[in-house]
Design an enzyme around this catalytic site. Structure first.
Site, mmCIF file in Angstrom:
data_model
loop_
_atom_site.group_PDB
_atom_site.id
_atom_site.type_symbol
_atom_site.label_atom_id
_atom_site.label_comp_id
_atom_site.label_asym_id
_atom_site.label_seq_id
_atom_site.Cartn_x
_atom_site.Cartn_y
_atom_site.Cartn_z
ATOM 1 C CE LYS A 42 -3.908 -2.123 2.397
ATOM 2 N NZ LYS A 42 -4.727 -2.139 3.626
ATOM 3 C CB CYS B 159 -1.053 0.807 8.622
ATOM 4 S SG CYS B 159 0.024 1.987 9.424
ATOM 5 C CG ASP B 160 -3.368 -4.695 5.772
ATOM 6 O OD1 ASP B 160 -4.109 -4.079 4.987
ATOM 7 O OD2 ASP B 160 -3.661 -5.814 6.242
ATOM 8 C CB SER B 161 -4.472 -4.595 11.340
ATOM 9 O OG SER B 161 -3.858 -3.389 11.736
ATOM 10 N N GLY C 112 1.333 -4.205 10.300
ATOM 11 C CA GLY C 112 2.519 -3.844 9.545
ATOM 12 C C GLY C 112 2.535 -2.347 9.314
#
Length: 199
Positions: A51, A70-72, A107
């Site tokens: 992203k 960000c990614d969760s 992340g």
């Protein structure tokens, strides 16, 4: 310096705004399914990078942009649980999660566009879930909140009452770890406090 958030998450935006930043939101539009099959922690980090890099590569960015992606992902029994998408899937997730613990991996990828430098960090927080009843699960799913968030829960909304304990950074469970982000900013040669809004 322009701080850019490469995420459509209202919770991430609210966290950053509450911490004194004034992010410009540019959604990456990347295909998240391209990374299926990775372990949960690796998936969260790689999605954040994907992203962030997609937005950082745009021609219309401010020249001095710092871009955050960000990614969760929630890990339960070694499985990566992203957004459930449907009420039935959210209900099944909660039937598995109730009374148990999972690990929320977020992340973080930060790119200094002008310097062409990148820094990444994975932050993991253990989350204990209440032993909620079927009626509570149905009521929660009916709010619509769990359908569009990693792990089918939030800690800063209706779902907060169903999280009995966390071990780690609270902000990470919302979707962006402020202490980790500060360290990334410093690691790229900038001052965290210089990103704060000025009166």
């Amino acid at each position: 310096m322009e701080f850019v958030l490469a995420s459509a998450s209202p919770a991430r935006l609210a966290t950053l705004t509450g911490a004194g930043l004034d992010p410009l939101v540019i959604v990456s539009g990347v295909d998240e399914s391209a990374l299926d099959g990775l372990a949960p922690a690796e998936l969260a980090l790689r999605l954040a990078e994907l992203k962030c890099r997609a937005v950082a590569a745009r021609d219309d960015l401010p020249r001095d942009a710092l871009v955050l992606g960000c990614d969760s992902v929630l890990e339960l029994d070694g499985e990566a649980l992203g957004k459930p998408g449907t009420p039935d899937e959210a209900r099944r997730r909660w039937q598995r999660m109730r009374g148990r613990s999972g690990v929320l991996h977020s992340g973080h990828c930060l790119i200094d566009v002008a310097a062409s430098r990148e820094a990444v960090r994975l932050v993991s927080t253990t989350v204990d879930f209440a032993d909620v009843s079927d009626a509570e699960i149905d009521a929660y799913v009916a709010t619509g909140e769990p359908l569009h968030v990693a792990g089918a829960f939030t800690i800063d909304g209706f779902g907060g009452a169903f999280v009995t304990r966390i071990d780690g950074d609270h902000h990470n469970v919302v979707g962006v770890s402020l202490p980790a982000l500060r360290e990334l900013v410093i690691g790229l040669g900038h001052q965290w406090t210089h990103l704060w809004r000025r009166p």
